[in-house]
Design a protein around this motif. Structure first.
Motif, short mmCIF file in Angstrom:
data_model
loop_
_atom_site.label_atom_id
_atom_site.label_comp_id
_atom_site.label_asym_id
_atom_site.label_seq_id
_atom_site.Cartn_x
_atom_site.Cartn_y
_atom_site.Cartn_z
N SER A 13 -5.68 9.98 8.01
CA SER A 13 -5.83 11.36 8.48
C SER A 13 -4.94 12.24 7.62
N LYS A 14 -5.10 13.56 7.77
CA LYS A 14 -4.26 14.49 7.01
C LYS A 14 -2.78 14.19 7.22
N GLN A 16 -1.40 11.48 8.28
CA GLN A 16 -1.00 10.18 7.72
C GLN A 16 -0.81 10.26 6.21
N SER A 17 -1.71 10.98 5.54
CA SER A 17 -1.57 11.02 4.08
C SER A 17 -0.32 11.80 3.67
N VAL A 18 0.08 12.76 4.51
CA VAL A 18 1.35 13.45 4.23
C VAL A 18 2.51 12.46 4.27
N VAL A 19 2.51 11.61 5.31
CA VAL A 19 3.61 10.65 5.45
C VAL A 19 3.54 9.57 4.37
N LEU A 20 2.31 9.16 4.01
CA LEU A 20 2.17 8.18 2.93
C LEU A 20 2.77 8.74 1.64
N THR A 21 2.50 10.02 1.38
CA THR A 21 3.05 10.67 0.20
C THR A 21 4.58 10.70 0.27
N GLU A 22 5.09 10.99 1.49
CA GLU A 22 6.55 10.98 1.68
C GLU A 22 7.13 9.60 1.40
N PRO A 136 2.43 7.10 11.14
CA PRO A 136 1.97 7.25 12.51
C PRO A 136 0.54 6.74 12.69
N GLY A 137 0.29 6.10 13.83
CA GLY A 137 -1.06 5.65 14.17
C GLY A 137 -1.54 4.52 13.29
N GLU A 138 -2.85 4.34 13.31
CA GLU A 138 -3.45 3.28 12.50
C GLU A 138 -4.37 3.91 11.47
N ILE A 139 -4.39 3.31 10.28
CA ILE A 139 -5.17 3.90 9.18
C ILE A 139 -6.53 3.24 9.07
N LYS A 140 -7.52 4.10 8.92
CA LYS A 140 -8.90 3.62 8.83
C LYS A 140 -9.14 2.99 7.46
N TRP A 165 -6.72 7.06 -1.44
CA TRP A 165 -5.79 5.98 -1.12
C TRP A 165 -6.51 4.65 -1.07
N PHE A 166 -5.83 3.62 -1.54
CA PHE A 166 -6.43 2.28 -1.56
C PHE A 166 -5.42 1.24 -1.11
#
Ligand code: ZN
Length: 380
Positions: A13-14, A16-22, A136-140, A165-166
């Motif tokens: 999600s938006k 989640q991708s923010v946190v992944l980037t962090e 946060p949460g679970e990633i699809k 993302w992969f």
């Protein structure tokens, strides 16, 4: 054990991708700080820090660095390992006197991956979604194919490429004893105008899209060059170029997978030239070789063959394009000669002729009589 990797697209999600980037940002900072520490230790005390020295401090670092602490501990360890590998490679290059290149500080925009341990920093939930420590949460996940049954999943590499993302799972499969099978044999030559040519006369055309793709790539590169440094337009142009490159790479991989499957499916023995791709790529053949994606095809062939019971033989590449497959005489050709024409009456496509020679070498037979070994007659 056979090592394989299985890559899947993630749809975070938006938020989640923010946190992944962090997360990648935090790992990038850790990488740079650890590099800085190594440089300082050497400068001040002439001490060479090792992985274990830095890993021992990681706990303390995480108690003061809240941002880093929220993400996986083992993934942070892997960041330090990565730096350690960069140094090991650097010292190795120093020894061999190759161009050494000291490990560099990394930019956040280019720090695109993290290694996670499955079952620790990353888990696959019952919902078939991924849980990653600190996200946060679970990633699809788009499971376009199942992970193989009976596989041990060790690590997974999370990566970011052209805004997508992969996750790439590194998998160990138990060794299968595959009986070598009987069947036809084939020699394969890397064509110059064709992608590959086979000894039974098939010529696989160079991929049609390469010309268009190259043209588009040049256009995007020019557009990027016109943009002002640091501008938003430049960033956009850069992303467009990166997306285009990723798209080409995907298409190429797809075509090569299919080609490799069809060859492994049809033949019990596949003979290839032992080309030094790195050296070729630096020579004038660079473009043709890159387009032909020879190294990639060879890798695909080798691992697909292993599980299908097909044998892959790699032969000496010297003189394959200059030898007559019928009589074994040397027939000198320049790069522009497309047809093999020999005084003995043998006329065929240049690349096909080379493929026949490659097959003959793999079978330990010389042209014509098959009595003399091919290595004795090749002079080039
Ligand atoms: Zn001949």
């Amino acid at each position: 054990m056979i090592q394989r990797s299985y890559k899947y697209r993630l749809y975070p999600s938006k938020a989640q991708s923010v946190v992944l980037t962090e997360m990648l940002g935090a790992f990038c900072d850790l990488y740079n700080a650890a590099l800085q520490q190594r440089i300082e230790a050497y400068r001040r005390q002439h001490k060479t820090l090792r992985y274990i020295d830095q890993a021992n401090e990681l706990k303390a670092v995480r108690t003061v660095d809240e941002r880093l602490a929220q993400f996986s501990y083992s993934a942070a360890q892997q960041v330090l390992r990565r730096l350690d590998k960069a140094f090991t490679a650097f010292f190795r290059r120093l020894k061999t006197k190759a161009k050494a290149g000291f490990p560099r500080f990394r930019a956040k925009s280019r720090f695109d991956s993290a290694e996670l341990r499955v079952g620790d920093g990353l888990t696959i939930r019952k919902s078939k979604r991924l849980a990653i420590t600190g996200i946060p949460g679970e990633i699809k996940v788009k499971w376009h194919r199942d992970l193989p049954a009976g596989a041990t999943v060790g690590t997974a590499v999370l990566s970011r490429s052209a805004g997508k993302w992969f996750i790439c799972f590194q998998i160990a499969l138990p060794d299968q004893v595959v009986q070598p099978r009987d069947g036809a044999s084939v020699g394969i030559d890397v064509g110059l105008t064709s992608l590959v040519a086979t000894s039974d006369g098939n010529v696989v055309k160079t991929l049609q899209w390469t010309k268009h793709a190259a043209k588009k790539q040049r256009r995007l590169q020019r557009a990027l060059a016109r943009c002002k440094q640091g501008s938003r337009r430049r960033l956009k142009a850069k992303q467009r170029l990166a997306r285009h490159k990723a798209h080409i790479a995907n298409q190429r991989r797809d075509v090569l997978h299919k080609l490799a499957w069809s060859l492994v499916d049809r033949y019990a023995l596949i003979a290839l030239e032992d080309l030094d791709v790195d050296r070729l790529a630096r020579s004038m053949l660079a473009k043709a070789v890159h387009n032909a994606a020879w190294g990639q095809l060879r890798r695909f062939l080798e691992y697909k063959a292993a599980s299908a019971g097909t044998r892959v033989e790699v032969v000496d590449p010297r003189g394959t394009s200059q030898t007559c497959p019928q009589c074994g005489d040397r027939v000198t050709k320049t790069l522009s000669d497309r047809t093999h024409i020999c005084l003995c009456g043998c006329v065929m496509d240049r690349d096909v002729a080379a493929a026949v020679i490659i097959l003959q070498r793999a079978q330990g037979m010389g042209p014509g009589t098959g009595l003399r070994s091919p290595s004795q007659r090749v002079t080039a």
